[in-house]
Each structure stands twice: as structure tokens, then as C-alpha cells.
Design a protein around this motif. Structure first.
Motif, PDB file in Angstrom:
ATOM      1  N   VAL A  37      -8.631   9.677  10.530  1.00  0.00           N
ATOM      2  CA  VAL A  37      -7.245   9.337  10.195  1.00  0.00           C
ATOM      3  C   VAL A  37      -6.834   8.058  10.921  1.00  0.00           C
ATOM      4  N   ASN A  38      -7.233   7.932  12.178  1.00  0.00           N
ATOM      5  CA  ASN A  38      -6.897   6.737  12.949  1.00  0.00           C
ATOM      6  C   ASN A  38      -7.543   5.487  12.348  1.00  0.00           C
ATOM      7  N   LEU A  39      -8.794   5.637  11.938  1.00  0.00           N
ATOM      8  CA  LEU A  39      -9.511   4.524  11.296  1.00  0.00           C
ATOM      9  C   LEU A  39      -8.822   4.111   9.996  1.00  0.00           C
ATOM     10  N   LEU A  40      -8.488   5.114   9.158  1.00  0.00           N
ATOM     11  CA  LEU A  40      -7.826   4.822   7.882  1.00  0.00           C
ATOM     12  C   LEU A  40      -6.432   4.232   8.098  1.00  0.00           C
ATOM     13  N   GLY A  41      -5.741   4.734   9.124  1.00  0.00           N
ATOM     14  CA  GLY A  41      -4.414   4.202   9.431  1.00  0.00           C
ATOM     15  C   GLY A  41      -4.473   2.747   9.819  1.00  0.00           C
ATOM     16  N   ALA A  42      -5.466   2.385  10.659  1.00  0.00           N
ATOM     17  CA  ALA A  42      -5.620   0.989  11.075  1.00  0.00           C
ATOM     18  C   ALA A  42      -5.960   0.092   9.872  1.00  0.00           C
ATOM     19  N   LEU A  43      -6.837   0.590   8.993  1.00  0.00           N
ATOM     20  CA  LEU A  43      -7.177  -0.177   7.791  1.00  0.00           C
ATOM     21  C   LEU A  43      -5.963  -0.357   6.880  1.00  0.00           C
ATOM     22  N   SER A  44      -5.194   0.723   6.696  1.00  0.00           N
ATOM     23  CA  SER A  44      -4.016   0.663   5.823  1.00  0.00           C
ATOM     24  C   SER A  44      -2.961  -0.293   6.381  1.00  0.00           C
ATOM     25  N   GLU A  45      -2.758  -0.243   7.690  1.00  0.00           N
ATOM     26  CA  GLU A  45      -1.771  -1.130   8.298  1.00  0.00           C
ATOM     27  C   GLU A  45      -2.206  -2.588   8.171  1.00  0.00           C
ATOM     28  N   THR A  46      -3.509  -2.839   8.289  1.00  0.00           N
ATOM     29  CA  THR A  46      -4.028  -4.193   8.122  1.00  0.00           C
ATOM     30  C   THR A  46      -3.779  -4.694   6.704  1.00  0.00           C
ATOM     31  N   ILE A  47      -4.036  -3.820   5.729  1.00  0.00           N
ATOM     32  CA  ILE A  47      -3.776  -4.181   4.328  1.00  0.00           C
ATOM     33  C   ILE A  47      -2.301  -4.470   4.117  1.00  0.00           C
ATOM     34  N   ALA A  48      -1.441  -3.628   4.730  1.00  0.00           N
ATOM     35  CA  ALA A  48       0.007  -3.823   4.604  1.00  0.00           C
ATOM     36  C   ALA A  48       0.438  -5.167   5.168  1.00  0.00           C
ATOM     37  N   PHE A  49      -0.123  -5.554   6.321  1.00  0.00           N
ATOM     38  CA  PHE A  49       0.204  -6.852   6.916  1.00  0.00           C
ATOM     39  C   PHE A  49      -0.259  -8.005   6.025  1.00  0.00           C
ATOM     40  N   LEU A  50      -1.447  -7.837   5.429  1.00  0.00           N
ATOM     41  CA  LEU A  50      -2.021  -8.916   4.615  1.00  0.00           C
ATOM     42  C   LEU A  50      -1.251  -9.144   3.322  1.00  0.00           C
ATOM     43  N   VAL A  51      -0.725  -8.069   2.720  1.00  0.00           N
ATOM     44  CA  VAL A  51      -0.034  -8.223   1.430  1.00  0.00           C
ATOM     45  C   VAL A  51       1.470  -8.445   1.603  1.00  0.00           C
ATOM     46  N   ASP A  52       2.001  -8.178   2.803  1.00  0.00           N
ATOM     47  CA  ASP A  52       3.446  -8.303   3.027  1.00  0.00           C
ATOM     48  C   ASP A  52       3.911  -9.731   2.759  1.00  0.00           C
ATOM     49  N   GLY A  53       4.876  -9.852   1.858  1.00  0.00           N
ATOM     50  CA  GLY A  53       5.421 -11.162   1.511  1.00  0.00           C
ATOM     51  C   GLY A  53       4.618 -11.913   0.476  1.00  0.00           C
ATOM     52  N   LYS A  54       3.452 -11.386   0.077  1.00  0.00           N
ATOM     53  CA  LYS A  54       2.608 -12.056  -0.926  1.00  0.00           C
ATOM     54  C   LYS A  54       3.037 -11.615  -2.326  1.00  0.00           C
ATOM     55  N   GLN A  55       2.848 -12.474  -3.278  1.00  0.00           N
ATOM     56  CA  GLN A  55       3.233 -12.196  -4.661  1.00  0.00           C
ATOM     57  C   GLN A  55       2.020 -12.308  -5.566  1.00  0.00           C
ATOM     58  N   PHE A  56       1.510 -11.157  -6.008  1.00  0.00           N
ATOM     59  CA  PHE A  56       0.442 -11.116  -7.001  1.00  0.00           C
ATOM     60  C   PHE A  56       0.528  -9.768  -7.710  1.00  0.00           C
ATOM     61  N   ILE A  57      -0.197  -9.605  -8.772  1.00  0.00           N
ATOM     62  CA  ILE A  57      -0.113  -8.382  -9.569  1.00  0.00           C
ATOM     63  C   ILE A  57      -0.514  -7.162  -8.718  1.00  0.00           C
ATOM     64  N   GLY A  58       0.391  -6.206  -8.631  1.00  0.00           N
ATOM     65  CA  GLY A  58       0.129  -4.971  -7.878  1.00  0.00           C
ATOM     66  C   GLY A  58       0.378  -5.071  -6.386  1.00  0.00           C
ATOM     67  N   SER A  59       0.828  -6.250  -5.915  1.00  0.00           N
ATOM     68  CA  SER A  59       1.015  -6.422  -4.463  1.00  0.00           C
ATOM     69  C   SER A  59       2.091  -5.488  -3.911  1.00  0.00           C
ATOM     70  N   ARG A  60       3.159  -5.312  -4.657  1.00  0.00           N
ATOM     71  CA  ARG A  60       4.251  -4.460  -4.182  1.00  0.00           C
ATOM     72  C   ARG A  60       3.800  -2.997  -4.117  1.00  0.00           C
ATOM     73  N   GLN A  61       3.041  -2.573  -5.107  1.00  0.00           N
ATOM     74  CA  GLN A  61       2.533  -1.199  -5.129  1.00  0.00           C
ATOM     75  C   GLN A  61       1.558  -0.958  -3.968  1.00  0.00           C
ATOM     76  N   ILE A  62       0.716  -1.962  -3.701  1.00  0.00           N
ATOM     77  CA  ILE A  62      -0.224  -1.856  -2.580  1.00  0.00           C
ATOM     78  C   ILE A  62       0.537  -1.738  -1.267  1.00  0.00           C
ATOM     79  N   ASN A  63       1.609  -2.496  -1.139  1.00  0.00           N
ATOM     80  CA  ASN A  63       2.431  -2.468   0.070  1.00  0.00           C
ATOM     81  C   ASN A  63       3.054  -1.086   0.271  1.00  0.00           C
ATOM     82  N   TYR A  64       3.547  -0.505  -0.829  1.00  0.00           N
ATOM     83  CA  TYR A  64       4.130   0.836  -0.756  1.00  0.00           C
ATOM     84  C   TYR A  64       3.092   1.873  -0.326  1.00  0.00           C
TER      85      TYR A  64
END
Length: 375
Positions: A37-64
Motif C-alpha cells: 500500500v505504501n509503495l502504491l501510495g507513493a507511485l499514485s502521489e507521484t502521478i498526481a504531482f506529474l499530471v497536476d496542472g497539465k492539460q491532456f486527454i484524461g488528465s483530470r480523471q487521472i488526477n482524481y
């Protein structure tokens, strides 16, 4: 950087644990679950940081989705930690199942709130049209849930010490301390990620301390060992005012299992019986691997009727295992029980149990011989 370090530490920790254990018990699965869970949480948070503020197809859904995983993962760490502490101290499945609904309540509340948030309610967090994450007031529920879980785990340890169950202080502070620091930093300093890496550090601390705790554990059966039994009986003064009964048991025809199916199956039989005992003993009972194929169950604050009921439960679960034919061998035990009397010492207590057990063992062999002659 912090999350990348977390992923590396958790991957290495899981790899080392799998290489350095004889068998996989429920406690191991829960601990591994925290690491995953800790590993997945760190990966998910990294993805959230990378897509935050970016505009591409599905970016908002990925952020959610990625932020939702982080919220659920955080409270899941707290839940799994409490279950791990409970099982590590008491080694009792019935106790876990009895308390599961109570312990899971904060987790269920958090999950429901996160799922509602995915429907656009914005109670936990919001994602703007520009795909920018914003924490909402409901996020405080996750922090409160974690504090509840941390406090409950500390309570479990101190309560068990009063009951004479936890003779060696379980390293609860090694986990709670770093995790609480990470949660506090992340709550006070918005945008700074620290919780996952500090949970990783806490898990490694617990793993290192657990090696010392394993002095009292039998790795093969997953039960406490003879050293722990001696320590508990030495501290008998803690349980003054409560009855203390012991059930000693010996596996019938264990040599037959080793000779006909191999020693690896003999080890499997010991592991299987350990799991059966963990499912059979009542709340407050302790199961111990005494020596070889001999086991002891200690029951505090019970009467003779409860002792006999526990013996019936053990035999019932053994019968269910044999009927399932999961393994090529069958299991049965000869049991004898005794009470730790006011004038008894450890040696007398063990001797009384041993005598009663061997009475049953003799009856078993006589019955077996009688059945064999009839055939």
C-alpha cells in the motif's frame, strides 16, 4: 525524490522479507500489505504531482483517481497497522474477527467519502477545470482517522502488558512516531510530500525491531515458542485473581507423516496445526509450540467448561481440515489439560498437563491397536 526513495525501499524490503522466512503467516501478509500500500501510495502521489496542472486527454480523471488512491491508501496503512499489532501481540484470529468491524469503521467512512468525492461532491478534494488539485475540508477526516488508529495501537500494547500478554514491548512507537511526524508535516505544510517516505522508514524500523522480538516466536508454526511460555509462567503474578488453564497436545502419528510424505510435509503439518490453533482458541488465549510436535494453549480467566469447549473446537477444526483433503496427510492430537493451582510452580503445571496428555495418548494407541486387530 522522496517518493522514488519510498518505492525503492519498499521493493527492497519486500524482496528481503521473502528471502528470509520459512513460511508465510497472516501477520506476514498484513505487514507485506502495508509495504505494498505504501509503495502504491507513493507511485499514485507521484502521478498526481506529474499530471497536476497539465492539460491532456484524461488528465483530470487521472488526477482524481491518483489522489483518491492516496487518500484510501493513507487510512489503509492505519487499519493494517492496528490489525498487525493486534495479531502480533495476541496471535488470535478470533480476537481479530471479533474486533474487525469496530477497527474498520474509520476506514469505511474514509472510503465512502472518497467514492462520493469521485462523483464530484468535492468533500475531500477538488480538481479545477485547469486540472489543479485543491484539498477540501473533508480531508481532515483522514488525518483524524490516522490519529485514532495510532492511538488505538498504543492502547493495545499497554493493555496487553497489563494482562501479561506482551512481555517484550512491541515496537509501536517505532512506527507511530515517524508516521505521525509525516502526517503532521503534510497537514501543516500544504504541497510537501513526506508521509509515504516516513511510513517506509517506520516499516523498516519495525522490521529491524521485530528481529529481536522473534526471540519469542516460532517461525514455522507462527505461534509463540517455549521461551515465551516460560516467561509468561514466570510472570504468573500478573494474572493473580484469574484462573489459568493449560492444554497440552501432541500430534498423533507425526512420525508417520515424516516417514511417508517427507520432512517438508512434516513442516507443513506443524504450520497447518499452528493455523488451526489460532482459529480455535478463544479471545485471550495463547497458542504456543512447546517442542517438536507438542503444543500448549494457555487460557486465562476461564472455567473448566470453557477449556473443554476449546478442546472440542480444536478437534472440530482438525476434522474439517481432514475432510477437506487439502493435504495428503491427516491430523489428530492427544490433549490433556490442567489448572495452574495456587501452590503450583511452572514445573508442576507442565507435569500435570503432560500426565493428562499421555493418558489420552495411551488411549489413542490402544484404540488404534484394537481397530487394527479387528481388521
Amino acid at each position: 525524490m522522496a517518493n522514488g526513495l519510498t518505492v525503492l525501499m519498499m521493493w527492497f524490503l519486500l524482496l528481503c522479507r521473502r528471502k528470509n522466512r520459512e513460511s508465510l503467516h497472516v501477520g506476514d501478509k498484513i505487514y507485506d500489505g502495508m509495504a505494498i500500500v505504501n509503495l502504491l501510495g507513493a507511485l499514485s502521489e507521484t502521478i498526481a504531482f506529474l499530471v497536476d496542472g497539465k492539460q491532456f486527454i484524461g488528465s483530470r480523471q487521472i488526477n482524481y483517481v491518483s489522489n483518491s488512491i492516496c487518500f484510501i491508501g493513507t487510512v489503509s496503512i492505519g487499519l493494517l497497522w492496528c490489525l498487525y499489532v493486534e495479531l502480533r501481540i495476541y496471535r488470535n484470529y478470533k480476537r481479530i474477527f471479533k474486533k474487525a468491524r469496530f477497527v474498520m469503521f474509520p476506514w469505511v467512512v474514509e472510503v465512502i467519502m472518497v467514492l462520493c468525492n469521485l462523483l464530484g461532491t468535492g468533500i475531500m478534494f477538488k480538481i479545477s477545470e485547469g486540472n489543479i488539485y485543491q484539498r477540501a475540508a473533508g480531508a481532515i477526516v483522514g488525518y483524524i482517522s490516522l490519529i485514532i488508529y495510532f492511538a488505538y495501537s498504543i492502547y493495545l500494547v499497554h493493555q496487553s502488558k497489563k494482562q501479561g500478554m506482551n512481555l517484550n514491548f512491541f515496537p509501536v512507537i517505532y512506527f507511530v512516531g515517524p508516521c505521525f511526524a509525516g502526517v503532521l508535516i503534510q497537514f501543516l505544510f500544504y504541497g510537501i510530500t513526506s508521509s509515504w517516505v516516513l511510513v517506509a522508514v517506520a516499516l523498516i524500523f519495525v522490521q529491524m525491531q521485530s528481529y529481536a522480538e522473534n526471540l519469542y516466536m516460532d517461525e514455522l508454526s507462527g505461534l509463540y515458542n517455549r521461551r515465551y511460555l516460560n516467561a509468561v509462567l514466570t510472570e504468573r503474578k500478573i494474572t493473580i485473581g484469574k484462573s489459568l488453564y493449560g492444554i497440552m497436545m501432541d500430534v498423533n502419528d507425526f512420525k508417520y507423516i515424516n516417514d511417508n510424505f517427507g520432512h517438508s510435509m512434516g513442516d507443513k503439518a506443524i504450520c497447518t496445526l499452528g493455523n488451526i490453533l489460532l482459529r480455535s482458541i478463544p479471545d485471550g488465549g495463547i497458542a504456543i509450540r512447546y517442542a517438536g510436535d507438542e503444543f500448549i494453549v494457555l487460557l486465562s480467566g476461564v472455567d473448566t467448561e470453557r477449556v473443554l469447549a476449546t478442546m472440542d473446537e480444536i478437534n472440530h477444526n482438525l476434522s474439517q481440515f481432514n475432510e477437506s483433503k487439502i493435504e495428503p496427510f491427516t491430523l489428530s492430537v492427544s490433549m490433556g489439560y490442567a489448572e495452574f493451582g495456587a501452590g503450583d510452580d511452572t514445573e508442576a503445571f507442565l507435569m500435570h498437563m503432560d500426565e493428562k496428555m499421555y493418558e489420552e495418548k495411551r488411549k489413542y494407541h490402544l484404540l488404534k491397536k484394537s481397530n487394527s486387530s479387528r481388521q
